[in-house]
Design an enzyme around this catalytic site. Sequence first.
Site, PDB file in Angstrom:
ATOM      1  N   CYS A  17      37.369  34.194  36.765  1.00  0.00           N
ATOM      2  CA  CYS A  17      38.709  34.673  36.414  1.00  0.00           C
ATOM      3  C   CYS A  17      39.712  33.519  36.487  1.00  0.00           C
ATOM      4  O   CYS A  17      39.538  32.538  35.789  1.00  0.00           O
ATOM      5  CB  CYS A  17      39.091  35.867  37.279  1.00  0.00           C
ATOM      6  N   GLU A  42      31.237  39.795  40.133  1.00  0.00           N
ATOM      7  CA  GLU A  42      31.098  40.567  41.382  1.00  0.00           C
ATOM      8  C   GLU A  42      31.519  42.016  41.192  1.00  0.00           C
ATOM      9  O   GLU A  42      31.325  42.831  42.093  1.00  0.00           O
ATOM     10  CB  GLU A  42      31.901  39.889  42.496  1.00  0.00           C
ATOM     11  N   HIS A  63      34.674  39.431  35.874  1.00  0.00           N
ATOM     12  CA  HIS A  63      34.331  39.379  37.299  1.00  0.00           C
ATOM     13  C   HIS A  63      32.863  39.750  37.503  1.00  0.00           C
ATOM     14  O   HIS A  63      32.535  40.933  37.521  1.00  0.00           O
ATOM     15  CB  HIS A  63      35.217  40.358  38.086  1.00  0.00           C
TER      16      HIS A  63
END
Lengths: 262, 217
Positions: free
Chosen positions: B89, B199, B197
Amino acid sequence: MSLKTRIIPCLDVAGGRVVKGVNFVDLVDAGDPVEAAMAYDAAGADELTFLDITASHEGRDTIFEVVARTAEHCFMPVTVGGGVRSIDDIRKLLLAGADKVAINSAAVSDPDFIARAADKFGNQCIVVSVDAKQRLDAKVGGDNRSEWEIYTHGGRKPTGIDAVEFAARMVERGAGELLVTSMDRDGTKSGFDLKLTRAIADSVEVPVIASGGVGTLQDLVDGVTEGHASAVLAASIFHFGTFTIPQAKAYMAERGIAMRMA
Amino acid sequence: MTTVAIIDYGAGNLRSAANAFERVAAERGQSDVITVTADPDVVRKADRIMLPGVGAFADCMAGLEAVPGMIDLLDERVIRGGTPFLGVCVGMQLLASEGREKVVTKGLGWIPGAVEKIAPSDRGLKIPHMGWNTIFPARPHVLLDGIETGENGLHAYFVHSYHLKTDNPSDLVATTNYGGALTACVGRDNIFGTQFHPEKSQALGLKLIENFLGWAP
């Protein structure tokens, strides 16, 4: 355009436990928010929202623990709302593993709080909750105000502030998303207030999440096609197993809405 | 066994990033060590470096500059030392020559280009570009191995209003489609960055992290 419309189940949490009840088939403990979150994660929910409705200050700390445990198991975006009043509240939630925070009362009492929060953490993590109710004195087309005013404190306190105007002002201050809840429809299962959702969605650049009143899968479709929402939030239809997330996604996809299928 | 330093410079969802790395590490079963750190000594010894980032470009850059010696160390380890690096990001946007979010801010300059506001061709599209979208490889890259891409592929979670426009077409690894192509992944040599992202991207994200942990550029 292949950005998908999001389905967001919302869990009401008080003192670290799910309230309003959750009635999934395979849960050992229907009151554990982390277990419920994991079930939604596995079912293909696009995001998850926790609404902390804890009244006492002491109970507040449990939400951090709930978020931290959820983030260990769920690799999906998590929003936390309820009682977010300070930069420190936001920081603690983000450090615990939240991705976004939803702010309501504090945004009304101190609009600059939204600007400070957005500057600090980025617009993308600041969701402003617009809890709106039809004005009793609404003169449709008769005055310059919209038909809705906003409420704070979990929908208990009227403010006299125009909902559509407020929404636009919050976006100017830095809100990256709006969670628009119809207080009139919330809990009624009679569908979103589509006029309200559309009035706000069409007047701002940021995504709008429609909330309040979902009873059927068609309500979800209408929220997108008629309400112009980018995401739809629902609680009871999913909690009580009336419909599953995959059923909702399949229904919406069949009606031409781009969905992320699991 | 590999060691990963996730850089803590006051920006970003560090816990989420660490959780996802730890989950993948546990599944690999190779006793990988994941450390969230602002300590240059830990970064100096790490086999891999991950730079997260949530927030505004200028704030994140200022945060990184505020960690004594960190930028020089990153230069030494990543640019001169060839250590595998993943930026996520805003942590990926910082690789650009400059950011143009609100003010013009100098970036690390590793991937020549500028970070500019997205401008979807369809005016009705919302900004930020927020939610799940598919990605389209611009060229093959080992970090995308085993990930279904394209219109019917896996989805990545995006939330951003700006994206990195690379000067060199070869630095662009993948795009996503939102009223036109937006940069989704950049890469050169041992450097990789994702706008989305990993994650928060379930299967796609965990696979990409697994690829990163085994990456030998």
